[in-house]
Motif scaffolding. Structure first.
Motif, PDB file in Angstrom:
ATOM      1  N   SER A  52      26.945  43.873  39.811  1.00  0.00           N
ATOM      2  CA  SER A  52      26.243  43.216  40.920  1.00  0.00           C
ATOM      3  C   SER A  52      27.008  42.024  41.469  1.00  0.00           C
ATOM      4  O   SER A  52      26.752  41.565  42.591  1.00  0.00           O
ATOM      5  N   ILE A  53      27.972  41.507  40.702  1.00  0.00           N
ATOM      6  CA  ILE A  53      28.722  40.318  41.135  1.00  0.00           C
ATOM      7  C   ILE A  53      30.232  40.536  41.123  1.00  0.00           C
ATOM      8  O   ILE A  53      30.979  39.646  41.548  1.00  0.00           O
ATOM      9  N   LEU A  54      30.670  41.698  40.665  1.00  0.00           N
ATOM     10  CA  LEU A  54      32.104  41.958  40.548  1.00  0.00           C
ATOM     11  C   LEU A  54      32.378  43.382  41.043  1.00  0.00           C
ATOM     12  O   LEU A  54      31.862  44.350  40.491  1.00  0.00           O
ATOM     13  N   SER A  55      33.187  43.496  42.084  1.00  0.00           N
ATOM     14  CA  SER A  55      33.580  44.792  42.610  1.00  0.00           C
ATOM     15  C   SER A  55      34.858  45.258  41.943  1.00  0.00           C
ATOM     16  O   SER A  55      35.865  44.527  41.944  1.00  0.00           O
ATOM     17  N   VAL A  56      34.849  46.457  41.337  1.00  0.00           N
ATOM     18  CA  VAL A  56      36.015  46.969  40.611  1.00  0.00           C
ATOM     19  C   VAL A  56      36.365  48.359  41.129  1.00  0.00           C
ATOM     20  O   VAL A  56      35.492  49.233  41.212  1.00  0.00           O
ATOM     21  N   GLU A  57      37.646  48.560  41.461  1.00  0.00           N
ATOM     22  CA  GLU A  57      38.135  49.864  41.912  1.00  0.00           C
ATOM     23  C   GLU A  57      39.374  50.239  41.114  1.00  0.00           C
ATOM     24  O   GLU A  57      40.226  49.389  40.841  1.00  0.00           O
ATOM     25  N   THR A  58      39.474  51.521  40.743  1.00  0.00           N
ATOM     26  CA  THR A  58      40.623  51.993  39.978  1.00  0.00           C
ATOM     27  C   THR A  58      41.257  53.186  40.689  1.00  0.00           C
ATOM     28  O   THR A  58      40.647  53.818  41.552  1.00  0.00           O
ATOM     29  N   GLY A  59      42.484  53.511  40.271  1.00  0.00           N
ATOM     30  CA  GLY A  59      43.144  54.676  40.830  1.00  0.00           C
ATOM     31  C   GLY A  59      44.618  54.706  40.512  1.00  0.00           C
ATOM     32  O   GLY A  59      45.226  53.665  40.208  1.00  0.00           O
ATOM     33  N   ASP A  60      45.237  55.900  40.530  1.00  0.00           N
ATOM     34  CA  ASP A  60      46.677  56.030  40.363  1.00  0.00           C
ATOM     35  C   ASP A  60      47.376  55.634  41.666  1.00  0.00           C
ATOM     36  O   ASP A  60      46.784  55.653  42.742  1.00  0.00           O
ATOM     37  N   MET A  61      48.629  55.278  41.552  1.00  0.00           N
ATOM     38  CA  MET A  61      49.383  54.850  42.723  1.00  0.00           C
ATOM     39  C   MET A  61      50.456  55.885  43.059  1.00  0.00           C
ATOM     40  O   MET A  61      50.923  56.599  42.214  1.00  0.00           O
TER      41      MET A  61
END
Length: 346
Positions: A337-346
């Protein structure tokens, strides 16, 4: 919070050393929000009662960190202690020793590499023997990057390189940040060729493109407490950590004012982004977290940690980093709710 955490939190007391400080006030408020019972500890009970927590039912106790007997009395009845009183090279050892005498868990919010290393070196055996958790650097600097690295590594048990890039759109430092910066003259460490080594001089500078509102950022290698946390559990050839020059310019300018609240919670308008890049051979992975106010975000990070420890939702005891005993992905999800996290390969 899980149901188990809700049950654990009822009337459980958590002491906060340095409760009168900027971060300490956020921590006290977050403990109350979670149903835990804070014990506010400071050098002056009168100042805490009159200036910091007026017209509240928060329990206040007076103790100076150099007074063992006063610390022991102040920690009586607490299940854990959160140390928010920096500089931590001046306070951590005394508060850890008091926690060990009381048989309770210890956590702090240090950004000081030297303090993290000293805590692990001096108290690991005693913490293991006492069956308690000793956990330094559970905040924006230190713990957040440790959890991000663990999440993006996932099944990897080693990596070739780890790079942490921290961008702040401004850094209005607290009095505590200024005092720590003046006293912290130790060489900053990174991992080079698999070993902890001082940052090469002149410090390396890079350019990165980060999501809005940051865009193109120039960053300088300025590592904080995340390096000793990550290096103790991750096998990597290189580990480097960078901070945006915009933030450095602010914090190094003596005329920069302290943080100014823009909402009822006391948060400032400051925005941050923490990008972690890891490589293993030809595979590149990336994770990025964004949020508001580095001091305010520290409170839910460390309070989530203490609540999980008290509920038993951990992998082992002793002197540990957050990623050593918590499920990192689950921990970050709890802050959604207070921290936006995104992941992924480059």
């Amino acid at each position: 919070m899980t149901d188990q955490q809700d049950e654990t939190s009822v009337q459980t007391a958590v002491a906060v050393v340095g409760a009168n400080g900027h971060t300490g006030r956020f921590v006290v408020a977050e403990l109350m929000r979670r149903g835990l019972r804070p014990i506010a500890i400071g050098r002056s009970a009168a100042r805490l009662a009159e200036a910091v927590f007026p017209a509240t039912s928060i329990e206040i106790r007076e103790a100076a960190v150099e007074d063992d007997a006063a610390l022991d009395r102040a920690l009586a009845g607490a299940a854990a202690v959160i140390n928010c009183a920096g500089p931590f090279m001046d306070t951590a050892d005394a508060v850890v020793r008091a926690a060990l005498r009381a048989g309770i868990h210890y956590l702090d919010v240090t950004a000081e590499q030297q303090s993290v290393q000293a805590t692990f070196e001096h108290h690991a055996a005693a913490a293991q023997a006492a069956g308690v958790v000793i956990m330094p650097a559970v905040g924006f600097y230190g713990g957040l990057a440790d959890l991000l690295v663990a999440t993006v590594l996932d099944e990897w048990d080693h990596t070739d390189t780890i790079e942490i890039r921290v961008a702040l759109d401004s850094w209005l430092p607290t009095k505590g940040t200024r005092v720590t910066g003046e006293k912290n003259t130790a060489k900053r460490l990174v991992v080079i060729d698999g070993q902890l080594e001082p940052v090469r001089q002149p410090a390396p500078e890079i350019v990165s493109v980060l999501p809005a509102p940051f865009g193109h950022q120039t960053l300088l290698e300025i590592p904080f407490s995340e390096v000793p946390l990550i290096a103790r559990r991750v096998q990597t050839r290189e580990l480097h950590s960078f901070l945006s020059t915009t933030a450095l310019k602010d914090v190094r300018d003596p005329s920069t004012p302290p943080p100014q609240a823009v909402d009822e919670s006391g948060r400032s308008a400051q925005r941050f982004a923490v990008e972690v890049l890891v490589t293993q051979g030809d595979v590149h992975r990336r994770i990025i977290a964004q949020g508001q106010d580095i001091y305010a975000i520290t409170a839910p990070i460390i309070c989530e940690a203490v609540q999980r420890i008290l509920s038993g939702d951990i992998r082992g005891v002793g002197a540990r980093s957050p990623a050593e005993i918590f499920n990192a992905a689950s921990f970050l999800e709890a802050l959604g709710s207070i921290l936006s996290v995104e992941t992924g390969d480059m």
